[in-house]
Write an enzyme that holds these catalytic residues in place. Structure first.
Site, PDB file in Angstrom:
ATOM      1  N   LYS A 130      48.819 -11.722  30.516  1.00 33.54           N
ATOM      2  CA  LYS A 130      48.139 -10.492  30.089  1.00 33.54           C
ATOM      3  C   LYS A 130      49.053  -9.681  29.158  1.00 33.54           C
ATOM      4  O   LYS A 130      48.617  -9.154  28.141  1.00 33.54           O
ATOM      5  CB  LYS A 130      47.737  -9.654  31.313  1.00 33.54           C
ATOM      6  CG  LYS A 130      46.564 -10.274  32.117  1.00 33.54           C
ATOM      7  CD  LYS A 130      46.350  -9.598  33.471  1.00 33.54           C
ATOM      8  CE  LYS A 130      45.303 -10.327  34.302  1.00 33.54           C
ATOM      9  NZ  LYS A 130      45.132  -9.790  35.663  1.00 33.54           N
TER      10      LYS A 130
ATOM     11  N   GLN B 118      47.820  -5.726  40.082  1.00 26.04           N
ATOM     12  CA  GLN B 118      47.458  -7.140  40.258  1.00 26.04           C
ATOM     13  C   GLN B 118      47.180  -7.455  41.728  1.00 26.04           C
ATOM     14  O   GLN B 118      47.981  -7.128  42.612  1.00 26.04           O
ATOM     15  CB  GLN B 118      48.581  -8.034  39.712  1.00 26.04           C
ATOM     16  CG  GLN B 118      48.277  -9.518  39.740  1.00 26.04           C
ATOM     17  CD  GLN B 118      47.144  -9.946  38.790  1.00 26.04           C
ATOM     18  OE1 GLN B 118      46.867  -9.297  37.778  1.00 26.04           O
ATOM     19  NE2 GLN B 118      46.487 -11.030  39.119  1.00 26.04           N
TER      20      GLN B 118
ATOM     21  N   ASP C 101      40.378  -2.495  35.232  1.00 27.78           N
ATOM     22  CA  ASP C 101      39.971  -3.606  36.099  1.00 27.78           C
ATOM     23  C   ASP C 101      38.547  -3.425  36.619  1.00 27.78           C
ATOM     24  O   ASP C 101      37.941  -4.379  37.100  1.00 27.78           O
ATOM     25  CB  ASP C 101      40.893  -3.631  37.336  1.00 27.78           C
ATOM     26  CG  ASP C 101      41.789  -4.851  37.356  1.00 27.78           C
ATOM     27  OD1 ASP C 101      41.433  -5.861  36.727  1.00 27.78           O
ATOM     28  OD2 ASP C 101      42.843  -4.776  38.015  1.00 27.78           O
TER      29      ASP C 101
HETATM   30  N1  GUN Z   1      43.633 -11.077  40.749  1.00 23.64           N
HETATM   31  C1  GUN Z   1      42.789 -12.051  40.340  1.00 23.64           C
HETATM   32  N2  GUN Z   1      41.998 -11.600  39.347  1.00 23.64           N
HETATM   33  C2  GUN Z   1      42.343 -10.317  39.115  1.00 23.64           C
HETATM   34  C3  GUN Z   1      41.886  -9.334  38.197  1.00 23.64           C
HETATM   35  O1  GUN Z   1      40.974  -9.520  37.387  1.00 23.64           O
HETATM   36  N3  GUN Z   1      42.521  -8.137  38.276  1.00 23.64           N
HETATM   37  C4  GUN Z   1      43.506  -7.879  39.170  1.00 23.64           C
HETATM   38  N4  GUN Z   1      44.038  -6.665  39.168  1.00 23.64           N
HETATM   39  N5  GUN Z   1      43.949  -8.770  40.030  1.00 23.64           N
HETATM   40  C5  GUN Z   1      43.371  -9.988  39.996  1.00 23.64           C
END
Ligand code: GUN
Length: 290
Positions: free
Chosen positions: A47, A91, A114
């Site tokens: 990311k 995350q 998110d």
């Molecule tokens: N863990 C797996 N997918 C995601 C996501 O899209 N965002 C976040 N914050 N954690 C994740």
């Protein structure tokens, strides 16, 4: 037949890069990672790398996995108050002693790139276009639309009811919208007669988190299959000792499908692209004079 998520995500990123270059304020997204879960380390680094390629600034704050919930809340307070940060991503998964929903709800709704904050989920339910939508569900819809898959009126079977994918993707596909209007069946681990239900679907979205769960007997010829799964399975022949497989038994299901996403290279890159899109959106809203 193969839906190329890498290619489609690159189109989204190319469009965003042009948009970012025109902004007076450089977007900035802050990542919080708790602990050293290898998958989370890899996702967050991807990311960050993509943000840099787009001219989006990013910050990474790593906390120990024994960090208290209170310390994490305080860090989010600081990021919420920082005018130079437009998007915040914590995350998941978080360590067991931390209440994930409490954390997601603490992120300012305006910076919730998110889309996990209860306010944005509520806005999605109300079909409010200002909702930040969770990145993987938004990526799934974008993949379908850019692959010319008709959604309206179709029967979509979603397998998995998580907050991150199953629930929001069901809401998105059922909303009154040209990219919605589907008849959605939300299936999960307790669903009876799953193979029979899936065989009636025009589109299957597999998000159950179990390697090769969707098998050929569950899929009718001509179905569109979107595989959201990212599962590590042991593979001693690989240097890393593992490889990534989806929730779909790809080799046996693919020959039946009208279209199918590969893993890797399907939904995964779209999630990252949609996060970038939400970050640009958050920055624009917070600097609406730019
Ligand atoms: N863990 C797996 N997918 C995601 C996501 O899209 N965002 C976040 N914050 N954690 C994740």
């Amino acid at each position: 037949m193969l839906i190329d998520g890498k290619l489609i995500s690159q189109q989204v990123l190319d469009e965003l890069k042009i948009e970012v270059a025109k902004l007076a304020v450089k977007p900035c997204v802050a990542f919080i990672r708790v602990g050293e879960d290898p998958a989370s380390v890899s996702y967050v680094s991807k990311k960050q790398q993509t943000a840099t390629e787009l001219g989006i600034e990013s910050r990474l704050h790593v906390l120990m996995d024994n960090t208290s919930e209170n310390d994490l809340l305080k860090l989010i307070d600081a990021f919420n108050a920082d005018k130079n940060i437009h998007g915040i991503l914590v995350q998941a998964p978080l360590p067991k002693h931390i209440n994930e929903n409490k954390i997601f709800n603490h992120v300012s709704p305006d910076k919730d790139v998110d889309g996990f904050n209860v306010l944005n989920i509520g806005r999605l339910c109300q079909e409010d276009p200002s909702a930040f939508c969770a990145c993987t569900p938004a990526g799934v819809v974008e993949l379908l639309v850019r692959s010319s898959v008709e959604i309206q009126g179709k029967h979509v079977a979603v397998v998995g009811r998580s907050l991150i994918v199953g629930k929001p993707v069901s809401l998105l596909l059922a909303r009154k919208h040209i990219h919605g209007n589907a008849t959605v069946t939300l299936c999960h681990s307790r669903t009876q007669n799953l193979p029979a239900i899936l065989r009636t679907a025009d589109i299957i979205i597999a998000a159950i988190g179990s390697p090769r769960f969707i098998t050929a007997n569950m899929v009718s010829p001509g179905t569109v299959v979107i595989d959201v799964g990212i599962n590590r399975v042991n593979d001693p022949s690989r240097k890393a000792g593992f490889r990534i497989v989806g929730d779909v038994d790809f080799d046996n299901v693919a020959p039946l499908c009208a279209k199918i996403t590969p893993v890797p290279g399907g939904v995964g890159p779209m999630t990252v692209a949609m996060l970038m899109k939400n970050t640009v959106q958050a920055c624009k809203r917070q600097n609406s004079n730019t």
